[in-house]
Design an enzyme around this catalytic site. Sequence first.
Site, short mmCIF file in Angstrom:
data_model
loop_
_atom_site.label_atom_id
_atom_site.label_comp_id
_atom_site.label_asym_id
_atom_site.label_seq_id
_atom_site.Cartn_x
_atom_site.Cartn_y
_atom_site.Cartn_z
N GLU A 1 8.13 2.62 -2.95
CA GLU A 1 7.46 1.60 -2.13
C GLU A 1 8.42 0.46 -1.81
O GLU A 1 9.53 0.38 -2.31
CB GLU A 1 6.25 1.02 -2.89
CG GLU A 1 4.91 1.68 -2.56
CD GLU A 1 4.38 1.30 -1.18
OE1 GLU A 1 5.10 0.60 -0.43
OE2 GLU A 1 3.25 1.68 -0.86
N ARG B 1 -1.22 -5.81 -10.75
CA ARG B 1 0.22 -5.84 -10.48
C ARG B 1 0.42 -6.20 -9.02
O ARG B 1 -0.53 -6.19 -8.23
CB ARG B 1 0.87 -4.48 -10.78
CG ARG B 1 0.33 -3.34 -9.89
CD ARG B 1 1.23 -2.13 -9.98
NE ARG B 1 0.72 -0.95 -9.28
CZ ARG B 1 0.88 -0.70 -7.98
NH1 ARG B 1 1.47 -1.60 -7.21
NH2 ARG B 1 0.42 0.40 -7.43
N ASN C 1 1.74 -5.54 -5.17
CA ASN C 1 1.81 -4.37 -4.30
C ASN C 1 2.49 -4.79 -3.00
O ASN C 1 3.49 -5.50 -3.01
CB ASN C 1 0.43 -3.76 -4.08
CG ASN C 1 0.51 -2.30 -3.63
OD1 ASN C 1 1.23 -1.51 -4.24
ND2 ASN C 1 -0.21 -1.94 -2.59
N ASN D 1 -2.30 -3.70 1.31
CA ASN D 1 -1.28 -2.95 2.04
C ASN D 1 -1.12 -3.46 3.47
O ASN D 1 -1.88 -4.30 3.94
CB ASN D 1 -1.64 -1.45 2.09
CG ASN D 1 -0.86 -0.64 1.08
OD1 ASN D 1 0.33 -0.87 0.87
ND2 ASN D 1 -1.54 0.29 0.43
N ASP E 1 -1.17 2.79 4.77
CA ASP E 1 -0.33 2.24 3.71
C ASP E 1 0.57 1.16 4.32
O ASP E 1 0.10 0.35 5.10
CB ASP E 1 0.47 3.36 3.04
CG ASP E 1 0.83 3.03 1.59
OD1 ASP E 1 1.27 1.90 1.32
OD2 ASP E 1 0.68 3.91 0.72
#
Length: 293
Positions: free
Chosen positions: A18, A101, A103, A148, A199
């Site tokens: 990512e 967390r 992203n 996202n 995404d």
Amino acid sequence: MNETIVSVFSDHVCQLGEGPSYDPATDTLFWFDIVNGQLLEKRLSGGATSVHELGQMASAIAIIDEQRQLIAAETGLFVRDVATGKLTLHTPIEPDNAVTRSNDSRVHPCGAFWVGTMGKGEEKGAGSIYWFFKGELRQLYSGITVSNSICFSQDGTIAHYTDTSTGLLMRVGCDPATGLPVGEPKVFVDHRSAKGYIDGSVFDRDGILWNACWGGSVIEAYGPDGKLVRSIAMPVTQPSCPAFVGRNADRLAVTSAWSGKSEKQRLLDLQGGMTFLLDIPVNGRFEPRVLIA
């Protein structure tokens, strides 16, 4: 139309690749294996992929200056010394919340940083999207399951983001001077009836949004009206995020992942987790530098 050429840029297999970001000054692509706490880097001109162990989950990187980078990690924003790799906590984000967390995150043209969080187990509504600018942190949107697709127009007046779990890619006006949203978000793309999930995204100079479709095996390009204008087949099931790369920002690098797959499924997706280069003509642009103070 030129023939699309998709090649392996790095065969290092990430469980959850990512957050790709290209540094034109060094011709280097940086990206992450989030769940394994690794920062990866490789020059576009070639050479080995370098792996840096971070000691915690991390997902996004921004350039402060030639000596420093800002990393969005599990407990906040960390300044990374490029020469030594040392991480120093700059701004905590949800440090006492063991569920979440960082992203998807991206720098606004003014130097503000939108930073998304999510539950490590995709816990429903556990995440948020934050705005960070010159040392100040504000929560913009809460109740997000998978943050996202954060990206901005070149002039800074438009922001996009999604909660992947909704299937809706949102658009909201943005103050070009501060990177703060203006007005209420509206649906830009309704992806609920399509294959795969929205995404990571990038937004080019022509107003085209390039999105990695997780589970759809494609990169999808949307015009300024939200209509699909191009779909590029990928050799992996789970492409995760694109980045503009090259001296003219005219190509795309794309990360991918094998996370969530069984051993049998992985055998059908042998390149899952590798990072790819798409030799297609794009009118991209470089990421702005982030302003931390």
